[in-house]
Scaffold this motif. Sequence first.
Motif: not given
Length: 124
Positions: A1-27
């Motif tokens: 069974q495919v599973q997806l797990v996101e990470s990298g979210g958070g609180l940031v000020q306007a103008g800032g940056s974030l990088r989200l990741s999504c790990a895939f497994s099961g396929g």
Amino acid sequence: QVQLVESGGGLVQAGGSLRLSCAFSGGTFSLFGMAWFRQAPEKKREFVAAITRQGASTYYSDSVKGRFTVSRDNAENTVFLQMNTLKPEDTAIYYCAAKWTIGSYDVKEQYRYWGQGTQVTVSS
């Protein structure tokens, strides 16, 4: 069974940056088109960005074009969303999604598998 797990979210000020990741497994990751959607409070889930199976093509909503970049690493079974110049209106829960069907990449009904989401909050 495919599973997806996101990470990298958070609180940031306007103008800032974030990088989200999504790990895939099961396929076999390279057989799936991948996308990011987001949902703000009391709003419908909306398309953000998508990338084809081998990463040859990417798609973006007008609201994030030029600020966000979607990429994938098929060796690591991971898809990324680099978010720059963040705005308060980018505040939402961000979901990773996977599909193997041929069809529009910006239509959420095309995606069978979804992650649990990661919260992104942009303060003004």
